[in-house]
Scaffold this active site. Structure first.
Site, PDB file in Angstrom:
ATOM      1  N   ARG A   1       0.807  -1.223   0.000  1.00 23.82           N
ATOM      2  CA  ARG A   1       0.000   0.000   0.000  1.00 23.82           C
ATOM      3  C   ARG A   1       0.840   1.274   0.000  1.00 23.82           C
ATOM      4  NH1 ARG A   1      -3.272  -1.327   5.113  1.00 23.82           N
ATOM      5  NH2 ARG A   1      -1.118  -1.804   5.604  1.00 23.82           N
TER       6      ARG A   1
ATOM      7  N   ASP B   1       7.882 -22.446   7.082  1.00 23.31           N
ATOM      8  CA  ASP B   1       8.426 -22.509   8.439  1.00 23.31           C
ATOM      9  C   ASP B   1       9.931 -22.466   8.226  1.00 23.31           C
ATOM     10  OD1 ASP B   1       9.681 -23.620  10.808  1.00 23.31           O
ATOM     11  OD2 ASP B   1       7.647 -24.054  11.473  1.00 23.31           O
ATOM     12  N   HIS B   2      10.543 -21.347   8.515  1.00 19.34           N
ATOM     13  CA  HIS B   2      11.924 -21.197   8.054  1.00 19.34           C
ATOM     14  C   HIS B   2      12.889 -22.183   8.717  1.00 19.34           C
ATOM     15  CE1 HIS B   2      12.706 -18.584  11.557  1.00 19.34           C
ATOM     16  NE2 HIS B   2      13.980 -18.812  11.342  1.00 19.34           N
TER      17      HIS B   2
ATOM     18  N   HIS C   1       8.199 -23.909  14.825  1.00 25.50           N
ATOM     19  CA  HIS C   1       9.568 -24.384  14.615  1.00 25.50           C
ATOM     20  C   HIS C   1       9.916 -25.601  15.486  1.00 25.50           C
ATOM     21  CE1 HIS C   1       9.691 -20.676  12.542  1.00 25.50           C
ATOM     22  NE2 HIS C   1      10.041 -19.901  13.547  1.00 25.50           N
TER      23      HIS C   1
ATOM     24  N   LYS D   1      22.894 -17.661  21.887  1.00 25.99           N
ATOM     25  CA  LYS D   1      21.945 -18.126  20.872  1.00 25.99           C
ATOM     26  C   LYS D   1      22.335 -19.542  20.488  1.00 25.99           C
ATOM     27  CE  LYS D   1      20.220 -17.143  16.210  1.00 25.99           C
ATOM     28  NZ  LYS D   1      18.777 -17.120  16.345  1.00 25.99           N
TER      29      LYS D   1
HETATM   30  C1  BG6 Z   1      10.932 -16.352  14.189  1.00 21.76           C
HETATM   31  C2  BG6 Z   1      10.370 -15.769  15.459  1.00 21.76           C
HETATM   32  O1  BG6 Z   1      10.010 -17.221  13.578  1.00 21.76           O
HETATM   33  O2  BG6 Z   1      12.129 -17.063  14.477  1.00 21.76           O
HETATM   34  C3  BG6 Z   1      11.383 -14.869  16.131  1.00 21.76           C
HETATM   35  O3  BG6 Z   1       9.200 -15.040  15.165  1.00 21.76           O
HETATM   36  C4  BG6 Z   1      12.683 -15.594  16.331  1.00 21.76           C
HETATM   37  O4  BG6 Z   1      10.901 -14.397  17.381  1.00 21.76           O
HETATM   38  C5  BG6 Z   1      13.143 -16.261  15.043  1.00 21.76           C
HETATM   39  O5  BG6 Z   1      13.641 -14.655  16.767  1.00 21.76           O
HETATM   40  C6  BG6 Z   1      14.352 -17.145  15.310  1.00 21.76           C
HETATM   41  O6  BG6 Z   1      14.863 -17.608  14.103  1.00 21.76           O
HETATM   42  P1  BG6 Z   1      16.388 -18.086  13.976  1.00 21.76           P
HETATM   43  O7  BG6 Z   1      16.487 -18.613  12.593  1.00 21.76           O
HETATM   44  O8  BG6 Z   1      17.222 -16.853  14.228  1.00 21.76           O
HETATM   45  O9  BG6 Z   1      16.591 -19.103  15.039  1.00 21.76           O
END
Ligand code: BG6
Length: 510
Positions: free
Chosen positions: A47, A184-185, A247, A353
């Site tokens: 938009r 779903d990445h 995930h 992480k």
């Molecule tokens: C996303 C979430 O789907 O995945 C985020 O919405 C999260 O909150 C992210 O930070 C984490 O992805 P990755 O690939 O960095 O582990």
């Protein structure tokens, strides 16, 4: 490599963050790797008022997400890529008429010979997915007489079971299930896919992959960041919806599933659905109370700097009870997994992480090296999803010298040791799969619904029960202290890294 047909990718929500941060960089890498077909173009739709040139400026030339890549690859290739990008302003609303959009698509299709093969990528809030699908259908843009039509939708797919069902129902009015690709990445990560290969391309793991040899399974997904700029969205979602429902349950399904009959998308997805349906749903108050710990990060001092607590984050309600940590213990009701506990946790503002799966094996049945202390240390298979992607086996070896002193040793493999180490980013892999019509790494409607079936009673319990607690934990520690009690016996979570804050900040906040 599979052939990728001529096609047009139409991205709704193209002025948003995801397009610039993930989609365009993924497409740029695919372009540099020569994975895109000759006749290919992207039409950004949203938009905001942009010309084609302004859109290219925003997502390519002036994009901080591509700066490094462009420096490395050169401006010629960036220009070549940017020339494939176009933009269409939808006007005030996504509900507007799509006549002009349809004409634009037809003109571009004709000019660039994309053969009526279209992928519609919805990077918009889910509440307008159905409206977009309906408008596309009204323009005949979902029909597959001349060329295929596919729809990719982003998460969150639903807010609970009922809304996920509604969404599936709404999309099925205009698209067939085999046209819908739910992204779903995590499924695009090499190491998540490697779970399938570890299990089903080797003969050494699968015989042990069951209740006879496995004591328990632990999955940790930790992020060191907080909610960053997404407080507004996150406060209405929480860790359970944001990470666990999608995930983490995807990872669980790959661990739990039975061997598929082939590597075809449907064979794999059938087994994953069966796996998700075999999770024992926590329904009664007692089980919900005992087997789930939820927490929220509190402000803390890390390396002399104050880190905000969740309730102080932008966009977050100062009295919020949204969880940023959740740990769940559950069982799987089938022959393979009877009585094997699964412990899964996900959280923000952890010390580091990391995402990993730890398979803990049972100790030897007959213990002969009684003095070695090895029996408190189980054999483990650690599948590191990220970072330092790889696999590690922990096992006992004899310490040289007299007697039988046993110590722990590692057998390991790291992806970065491969000579050809071309790890495709998750979005690159997933986009390319959708372009080739391969849905293996996309979630099917029944899969998403099965995951919500497990999650729904938890949400309901948290919303309605006075007994559902939420605990505070200091930013930078491994969650609320009592999450350790979830794991039976002398076992505890494998924490890959130590706490960053000295004070655990443990308290009840609701
Ligand atoms: C996303 C979430 O789907 O995945 C985020 O919405 C999260 O909150 C992210 O930070 C984490 O992805 P990755 O690939 O960095 O582990």
């Amino acid at each position: 490599m599979e052939r990728t047909e001529s096609q047009m990718l139409i991205i709704f929500g193209a002025s948003g963050d995801l397009t610039a941060r993930k989609l365009i960089p993924a497409l740029f890498h695919l372009h540099c790797g020569k994975y895109l077909p000759k006749n290919f173009l992207v039409l950004g739709v949203s938009r905001s008022e942009f010309s084609d040139e302004e859109f290219r400026e925003k997502v390519v030339y002036k994009s901080s997400y591509l700066e490094g890549d462009i420096k490395e690859k050169g401006s010629k290739i960036a220009e070549e890529f940017a020339d494939k990008l176009f933009y269409h302003d939808l006007g005030a609303s996504y509900e507007a008429s799509y006549v002009a959009l349809s004409k634009r698509i037809a003109t571009l299709n004709e000019k660039y010979q994309t053969r009526d093969n279209f992928i519609f990528y919805l990077s918009t809030p889910p509440n307008i997915y159905e409206v977009i699908a309906k408008n596309l259908s009204e323009q005949g843009l979902t029909h597959q007489e001349n060329g295929w039509k596919r729809l990719i939708v982003e998460k969150p797919f639903g807010y609970d079971l009922a809304s996920a069902k509604d969404l599936n129902h709404g999309l099925h009015r205009f698209f067939n299930e085999d046209q819908i690709f739910r992204i779903d990445h995590y499924l695009g990560k090499e190491t998540v896919q490697n779970l399938l290969v570890t299990r089903f391309a080797n003969s050494i793991f699968e015989p042990l992959w069951n209740r006879n040899y496995i004591q328990h399974i632990e999955i940790t997904n930790a992020e060191s960041v907080g909610v960053e700029k997404r407080g507004g969205y996150y406060d209405g979602a929480g860790a359970l919806r944001d990470m666990f429902q999608n995930h983490l349950l995807q990872i669980v399904s790959l661990i739990v599933m039975e061997p598929p009959i082939s590597a075809e998308a449907e064979s794999i997805r059938n087994e994953k659905v069966k796996a998700l349906k075999s999770l024992r749903i926590l329904r009664d108050e007692e089980s919900l109370k005992e087997n789930i710990i939820r927490g929220q990060y509190l402000s803390a001092e890390i390396d002399g700097k104050k880190v905000k607590g969740y309730r102080e984050e932008d966009g977050v309600d100062p009295d919020s009870t949204t969880e940023t940590f959740v740990a769940i213990k559950f069982f799987v009701d089938n022959w393979r997994w009877k009585d094997v506990p699964f412990y899964v946790r996900t959280a923000k503002r952890m010390p580091t992480k990391v995402t990993e799966v730890v398979i803990h094996f049972k100790p030897p049945h007959h213990k002969i090296f009684t003095e070695s202390g090895m029996f408190n240390k189980d054999n483990k298979l650690i599948i590191r999803i990220q970072p330092d992607e790889g696999i590690l086996i922990k096992f006992g070896v004899k310490v040289p010298g007299q007697g039988f002193k046993v110590e722990r040793a590692n057998l390991d493999f790291y992806y970065d040791s491969l000579a050809e180490n071309n790890l495709m980013a998750a979005y690159e892999r997933l986009l390319l799969d959708a372009m080739q019509g391969d849905a293996t790494l996309y979630a099917r409607a029944d899969e998403v619904e099965a995951a919500w079936e497990f999650v729904d009673p938890i949400l309901e319990f948290w919303n309605t029960s006075k007994d559902s607690m939420i605990y505070g934990y200091s930013a930078g520690v491994w969650g609320p202290q009592n999450a350790d009690d979830l794991i039976e016996g002398e076992n505890t979570w494998r924490n890959p890294g130590s706490n960053l804050a000295d004070d655990p900040g443990f308290c009840v906040i609701n």
